[in-house]
Scaffold this active site. Structure first.
Site, PDB file in Angstrom:
ATOM      1  N   TYR A  72      39.201  52.798   5.149  1.00  0.00           N
ATOM      2  CA  TYR A  72      39.990  53.140   6.337  1.00  0.00           C
ATOM      3  C   TYR A  72      39.094  53.716   7.417  1.00  0.00           C
ATOM      4  O   TYR A  72      39.252  53.429   8.602  1.00  0.00           O
ATOM      5  CB  TYR A  72      41.077  54.163   5.975  1.00  0.00           C
ATOM      6  CG  TYR A  72      42.021  54.425   7.131  1.00  0.00           C
ATOM      7  CD1 TYR A  72      43.207  53.696   7.251  1.00  0.00           C
ATOM      8  CD2 TYR A  72      41.725  55.376   8.114  1.00  0.00           C
ATOM      9  CE1 TYR A  72      44.061  53.907   8.309  1.00  0.00           C
ATOM     10  CE2 TYR A  72      42.577  55.589   9.182  1.00  0.00           C
ATOM     11  CZ  TYR A  72      43.749  54.856   9.277  1.00  0.00           C
ATOM     12  OH  TYR A  72      44.586  55.055  10.338  1.00  0.00           O
ATOM     13  N   ASP A 215      34.303  41.209  32.113  1.00  0.00           N
ATOM     14  CA  ASP A 215      35.202  40.564  31.161  1.00  0.00           C
ATOM     15  C   ASP A 215      34.342  39.524  30.442  1.00  0.00           C
ATOM     16  O   ASP A 215      34.002  38.480  30.992  1.00  0.00           O
ATOM     17  CB  ASP A 215      36.391  39.933  31.886  1.00  0.00           C
ATOM     18  CG  ASP A 215      37.358  39.235  30.909  1.00  0.00           C
ATOM     19  OD1 ASP A 215      36.944  38.983  29.755  1.00  0.00           O
ATOM     20  OD2 ASP A 215      38.498  38.941  31.305  1.00  0.00           O
ATOM     21  N   ALA A 217      34.439  37.556  27.643  1.00  0.00           N
ATOM     22  CA  ALA A 217      34.900  36.577  26.648  1.00  0.00           C
ATOM     23  C   ALA A 217      33.875  35.458  26.439  1.00  0.00           C
ATOM     24  O   ALA A 217      33.636  35.027  25.319  1.00  0.00           O
ATOM     25  CB  ALA A 217      36.243  35.984  27.072  1.00  0.00           C
ATOM     26  N   LYS A 258      36.650  33.796  21.638  1.00  0.00           N
ATOM     27  CA  LYS A 258      35.979  32.739  22.392  1.00  0.00           C
ATOM     28  C   LYS A 258      34.529  32.632  21.875  1.00  0.00           C
ATOM     29  O   LYS A 258      34.316  32.141  20.791  1.00  0.00           O
ATOM     30  CB  LYS A 258      36.021  33.021  23.899  1.00  0.00           C
ATOM     31  CG  LYS A 258      37.326  33.630  24.445  1.00  0.00           C
ATOM     32  CD  LYS A 258      38.544  32.801  24.244  1.00  0.00           C
ATOM     33  CE  LYS A 258      39.872  33.366  24.714  1.00  0.00           C
ATOM     34  NZ  LYS A 258      39.998  34.274  25.790  1.00  0.00           N
TER      35      LYS A 258
END
Ligand SMILES: *Cc1c(COP(=O)(O)O)cnc(C)c1O
Length: 459
Positions: A72, A215, A217, A258
């Site tokens: 965990y 960003d 991706a 991606k």
């Protein structure tokens, strides 16, 4: 014509695809209300609906799935991911999350105060939504070249830096919460952004004391285009280009579905700002889970840490972008119009030019997507007036472009699959004048393209 680039892998495990007849596809499409989102994947031969989460993991990644540490807190796979982010991007902090929009959800509310602007080359649709949910206003500031599908430009994804500075002055720098660069620029058709443009954008952001976010991706595909097209980068390793690009930003959000070639996952990366990291952790725990797993299983973290490296392999990228260029050159030779040059992850067929007899309100992009399914069982989607929908008064919006998007999954389809795609498009071009438009017979109020029902027109 551009020669193929052979696959730098062999295939150890196969997933059979069901072959269908044209008669079957006519029935399936009718039953799907002429909406590709209602088709069962099992009835599709080459599925080009999206490149997100549809890639094929390597044997190393599958081995990683077995090695994943499911503790965990403080699992081994978490530390392996942190090490990968440090090594590849040079960032001190990384927060795993379950996908790209989750990264946006835990980062943007910490950057944007209510009423502030976020200025980007272009916002992806989930990014736009999270800027708005944070109380901000998203502004797109892409260069002019992005707006002309037929004209070649090396870096159609670039920010209009002059306009960016003008906007900051107009809004007041205290009212701009973030400057954002999407690489590659998905909404402009997967078009790349140059290092020069990233550097200039970063300099403007820094001058006004505004946080600069990437960003990320398609961090790897963008670097490949830089290596191919930007002066001074031909002899650099992809890994070095990635590191340079990210050195200019303060943070990144990433959909790992991606370029990191996993089926689920995301990351927030933070260069060195400890306070920003504290804020992101505070958002992650209630929304995503404890910081050392962030909504993912330990095995997912392990596969992601491996995928981040596989995404920046020079031979892999040469094959990946080579596939796109191969398809593009076949279509160009046959005179098929598309957003030129091809982007990193998708080809945008210009349905307006291919089907000039179908008006925007009979949805040429959708008609072409449906025809591709009938022709060869290929699933693509409309990026045009059909997707745009209606204005608040219920009047159909006329989109500037009528595209049919073919997004190519990573390491999934071979060159012969692409030949099937090219042959189908060329066959459709030969009988383009016979293809009819469509009419919507039922639609929901928002995001109608996912669920609307259509019927073919008879004229
Ligand atoms: C896919 C994508 C996102 C959102 O990621 P999800 O993993 O689908 O939530 C954000 N930005 C860009 C540029 C993307 O392509």
């Amino acid at each position: 014509m551009k020669k193929y680039v052979a696959e730098p892998f062999k295939i150890k495990m196969v997933e059979p695809i069901r072959m269908t007849t044209r008669e079957e596809r006519v029935e399936k499409l009718k039953a799907a209300n002429y909406n590709v989102f209602y088709l069962a994947a099992d009835d599709v031969y080459v599925d080009l609906l999206t490149d997100s989460g549809t890639g094929a993991m390597s044997h190393e990644q599958w081995a990683g799935i077995m090695r994943g540490d499911e503790a965990y807190s403080g699992g081994k796979s978490y530390f392996k991911l942190l090490d990968a982010v440090k090594d590849i991007f040079g960032y001190k902090y990384a927060q795993p999350v379950h996908q790209g929009r989750a990264a946006e959800k835990v980062l943007f509310p910490t950057l944007l105060k209510k009423g502030q602007y976020c200025i980007a080359n272009m916002h992806f649709d989930t990014t736009r939504a999270h800027v708005e949910l944070s109380g901000g206003t998203p502004i797109d500031c892409v260069c002019e070249a992005a707006k002309n599908p037929a004209i070649y430009d090396d870096f159609k994804g670039n920010m209009d830096v002059e306009k960016l500075e003008k906007l900051i002055n107009e809004y007041g720098k205290e009212n701009v919460g973030a400057v954002l660069m999407t690489i590659t620029n998905n909404s402009a058709g997967g078009q790349p952004v140059s290092v020069k443009n990233i550097k200039e954008t970063a300099a403007v952001a820094k001058k006004y004391g505004i946080t600069f976010v990437i960003d990320a991706a398609r961090y790897a595909e963008n670097a490949y285009f830089i290596k191919q097209r930007e002066e001074g980068y031909q002899d650099k390793k992809i890994a070095d280009i990635v590191k340079e690009v990210f050195s200019y930003a303060d943070a990144f959000t990433m959909s790992a579905k991606k370029d990191a070639i996993v089926n689920m996952g995301g990351i927030v990366g933070i260069k060195d700002n400890a306070e920003m990291y504290e804020n992101v952790k505070a958002m992650t725990i209630p929304y995503e889970g404890f910081i050392t797993y962030g909504g993912l299983a330990g095995r997912d973290l392990e596969a992601l840490a491996i995928g981040l490296y596989e995404g920046i392999d020079d031979d892999y990228l040469k094959y990946r972008i080579g596939q796109m260029e191969y398809l593009g050159s076949k279509l160009k030779e046959a005179g098929v119009p598309f957003q030129f040059p091809v982007g990193g992850h998708a080809m945008f067929l210009d349905a307006k030019a291919l089907l000039p007899h179908i008006p925007y309100n009979e949805f040429p992009g959708q008609a072409l997507a449906l025809e591709l399914y009938l022709e060869a069982g290929i699933r693509a989607c409309d990026i045009g007036s059909y997707m745009m929908g209606n204005d608040p008064d219920g009047v159909q919006i006329e989109s500037e472009f009528e595209f049919t998007r073919l997004a190519i999954p990573r390491r999934v389809y071979t060159q012969s699959h692409l030949d099937v795609v090219a042959d189908a498009i060329i066959a459709i071009k030969e009988r383009a004048s016979e293809i009819k438009g469509y009419k919507i017979v039922w639609e929901p109020k928002v995001l109608r393209h996912f669920t609307a029902h259509l019927v073919p027109l008879d004229k």
